[in-house]
Design an enzyme around this catalytic site. Structure first.
Site, PDB file in Angstrom:
ATOM      1  N   ARG A 256       0.843  -1.197   0.000  1.00 34.05           N
ATOM      2  CA  ARG A 256       0.000   0.000   0.000  1.00 34.05           C
ATOM      3  C   ARG A 256       0.875   1.243   0.000  1.00 34.05           C
ATOM      4  O   ARG A 256       1.839   1.331   0.732  1.00 34.05           O
ATOM      5  CB  ARG A 256      -0.911   0.018   1.237  1.00 34.05           C
ATOM      6  CG  ARG A 256      -1.936  -1.096   1.192  1.00 34.05           C
ATOM      7  CD  ARG A 256      -2.918  -1.030   2.329  1.00 34.05           C
ATOM      8  NE  ARG A 256      -3.749  -2.236   2.303  1.00 34.05           N
ATOM      9  CZ  ARG A 256      -4.695  -2.522   3.184  1.00 34.05           C
ATOM     10  NH1 ARG A 256      -4.945  -1.667   4.172  1.00 34.05           N
ATOM     11  NH2 ARG A 256      -5.395  -3.636   3.093  1.00 34.05           N
ATOM     12  N   ARG A 271       2.476   1.036  10.274  1.00 39.33           N
ATOM     13  CA  ARG A 271       1.970   1.380   8.950  1.00 39.33           C
ATOM     14  C   ARG A 271       3.122   1.344   7.962  1.00 39.33           C
ATOM     15  O   ARG A 271       3.859   2.309   7.809  1.00 39.33           O
ATOM     16  CB  ARG A 271       1.338   2.777   8.985  1.00 39.33           C
ATOM     17  CG  ARG A 271       0.493   3.121   7.780  1.00 39.33           C
ATOM     18  CD  ARG A 271      -0.047   4.535   7.861  1.00 39.33           C
ATOM     19  NE  ARG A 271      -1.011   4.713   8.940  1.00 39.33           N
ATOM     20  CZ  ARG A 271      -2.317   4.495   8.824  1.00 39.33           C
ATOM     21  NH1 ARG A 271      -2.820   4.108   7.676  1.00 39.33           N
ATOM     22  NH2 ARG A 271      -3.116   4.682   9.861  1.00 39.33           N
ATOM     23  N   SER A 348     -10.561  -6.434  10.266  1.00 37.22           N
ATOM     24  CA  SER A 348     -11.697  -5.708   9.710  1.00 37.22           C
ATOM     25  C   SER A 348     -12.624  -6.675   8.977  1.00 37.22           C
ATOM     26  O   SER A 348     -12.266  -7.222   7.942  1.00 37.22           O
ATOM     27  CB  SER A 348     -11.148  -4.640   8.756  1.00 37.22           C
ATOM     28  OG  SER A 348     -12.135  -3.712   8.439  1.00 37.22           O
ATOM     29  N   ARG A 386       2.024  -5.314  11.696  1.00 36.44           N
ATOM     30  CA  ARG A 386       1.375  -4.431  12.654  1.00 36.44           C
ATOM     31  C   ARG A 386       1.115  -5.098  14.006  1.00 36.44           C
ATOM     32  O   ARG A 386       1.409  -4.539  15.054  1.00 36.44           O
ATOM     33  CB  ARG A 386       0.055  -3.877  12.099  1.00 36.44           C
ATOM     34  CG  ARG A 386      -0.627  -2.980  13.132  1.00 36.44           C
ATOM     35  CD  ARG A 386      -1.919  -2.393  12.645  1.00 36.44           C
ATOM     36  NE  ARG A 386      -1.685  -1.297  11.705  1.00 36.44           N
ATOM     37  CZ  ARG A 386      -2.655  -0.576  11.170  1.00 36.44           C
ATOM     38  NH1 ARG A 386      -3.919  -0.852  11.483  1.00 36.44           N
ATOM     39  NH2 ARG A 386      -2.399   0.395  10.338  1.00 36.44           N
TER      40      ARG A 386
END
Length: 424
Positions: A256, A271, A348, A386
């Site tokens: 990302r 991150r 998530s 993470r």
RNA sequence: GGAGGGGUGGCAGAGCGGACGAAUGCGACGGUCUUGAAAACCGUUGUGCGUGCAAGCGUACCGGGGGUUCGAAUCCCUCCCCCUCCGCCA
């Protein structure tokens, strides 16, 4: 993507979704475009019909009539040549607009533009109370020489290189999560990180978050989650009921650009541009109750995993503005990060109904022979590095060593504590 | 990187300018026969879009896109994918 007919029949509902999800889209423009396409389509199809009739006659006609028929066909052909490019163009424009239409959020999800409207559903575990000066995960990495400090020289900011026990720990987590998923009946799938544009459109990452993906040559992108691959594996096929539900546990390297997060979380492992994820993915029959059961199952899997890692967490129901355009609902698991004195997202769960399936062309033939779009859901199983931040910080001990949860020890050759060799 | 061969319905496989949404075989589904099953026989069996209450009708699709032609699965261009051989390589 939503069914156009649904949009036309439920304009207010869709407009509300656009509003509460903060999507920049003029639905009236879309509706007008749809009408326009239909009108031209009718014209063009009529012309094609005429031409087909004449052509058929031309094949059978004798020479005397032939020239006359060809002449008539030509004139229809030239009319078509005028109209067809416009039709194609307008159809493409309509499709671009349809790709922007968000899914309808679930009735029970909190409405609001951002994080402040999220709702905490429950917490699990006790936040650690340290009787000593606790370190943050970066300090622990440094103390044990678990990370290469100057890695930015090699790979730029937001990169990391783990060493020794931490490198092994990271890989242990992948296998730990995969083994758990396989026990739940999922199939392990090791996936490429490369993806074509169509696959990224299929999940809904494109066009909305295009700037988040690294673009390569040869029309390829690096995907930010294994969901992209998993969701496209059966694209274009028509599955049968016996193929369902699809339950895959994907593993891939994820990339990302973190384009919208400038200056945020630059320190440490929270991150980074390249990370690793074991992803839960389900594709089931289009039934809301069935979808709900899978949502709960995927959530339960994630909770079982963080509980096995003995990480205190909270479950958060994301507001309409936060959940993502394609989602009916998104619930996050956030694990406690002592140094930040807050919970930070590690998982998530997302439910899409047929929004992704329409984009990725995932269908099945039901018992009555009807072809229908499927429902998709996904959730994180484990994402590293993470979660290493929480794992190190929560389980650190006064001497700087880090206790390993029992569930993880078999994956670490029985090691109960990390950092024993380098601690004072 | 070099050379060649291919992509057609659920699968196999024909078709190479009009009668082709597509032969034939297999599979699947329905029926006849049978106590039941098998075999045999008969029939059905792609998807999207438009239109219509519906039956239906129209249109598009033979890997994707574009072109030639009155007419394209068939001819041309281009891209993608798969296979074989050589080279290189973890």
């Amino acid at each position: 993507m939503l069914d156009v007919d649904f949009i036309v029949g439920n304009v207010d509902v869709v407009k509300r979704a656009i509003d509460v999800k903060g999507v920049d889209l003029d639905l009236d423009h879309l509706l007008a475009k749809h009408e326009e396409v239909k009108a031209i389509l009718i014209e063009v199809e009529d012309l094609r019909h005429e031409r087909n009739v004449l052509s058929k006659q031309t094949g059978k006609a004798d020479e005397s009539e032939r020239q006359q028929l060809i002449k008539e066909s030509r004139s229809i052909g030239s009319k078509l040549k005028e109209k067809e490019p416009g039709l194609r163009e307008k159809q493409d424009e309509l499709r671009e607009l349809l790709l922007l239409v968000p899914n309808i959020p679930g009735d029970d999800e909190p409405v609001g533009p951002g994080e402040e409207s999220n709702v905490e559903l429950r917490t699990w575990g006790d936040k650690p109370e340290f009787g000593f000066e606790a370190k943050d995960h970066v300090e622990l990495l440094e103390l044990h020489d678990w990370a290469v400090a100057s890695i930015g020289n090699l790979a730029g900011s937001r990169s990391y290189a783990l060493r020794g026990e931490l490198a092994l720990l990271e890989m242990s987590l992948w296998r730990f999560a995969l083994d758990y998923m396989v026990k739940q009946g999922f199939t392990a799938v090791a996936l490429p990180s490369f993806a074509r544009e169509a696959a990224l459109v299929g999940t809904g990452h494109f066009p909305g978050s295009r700037e988040e993906a690294y673009e390569l040559e040869d029309d390829l992108f690096l995907s930010g989650t294994s969901e992209v691959g998993l969701n496209y594996l059966r694209s274009g096929e028509i599955l049968s009921p016996s193929d369902l539900p699809v339950r895959d546990a994907g593993f891939s390297t994820c990339f990302r650009r973190e384009a919208g997060a400038a200056g945020k979380d630059v320190r440490g492992l929270l991150r980074v541009h390249q990370f690793y994820k074991v992803e839960q993915y389900v594709c089931c029959v289009p039934d809301r109750e069935e979808s709900n059961r899978w949502f709960e199952a995927l959530l339960a899997n994630a909770e079982a995993l963080v509980q096995a890692l003995e990480l205190p967490y909270r479950l958060v129901r994301l507001s309409t503005g936060e959940m993502g355009a394609g989602k009916v609902r998104t619930w996050d698991i956030e694990c406690w990060l002592p140094s930040a004195n807050e919970y930070r997202e590690t998982h998530s769960v997302a439910e899409f109904y047929d929004w992704q399936a329409r984009r990725a062309d995932l269908r099945y033939r039901d018992e009555d022979g009807r072809v229908r779009y499927l429902y998709t859901l996904n959730n994180t199983a484990i994402a590293t590095p993470r979660i290493l931040a929480q794992l190190l910080e929560v389980h650190q001990q006064e001497d700087g060593t880090v206790r390993m949860p029992a569930a993880l020890q078999p994956y670490l050759d029985g090691l109960e504590v990390l950092g024993a060799a380098s601690a004072d």
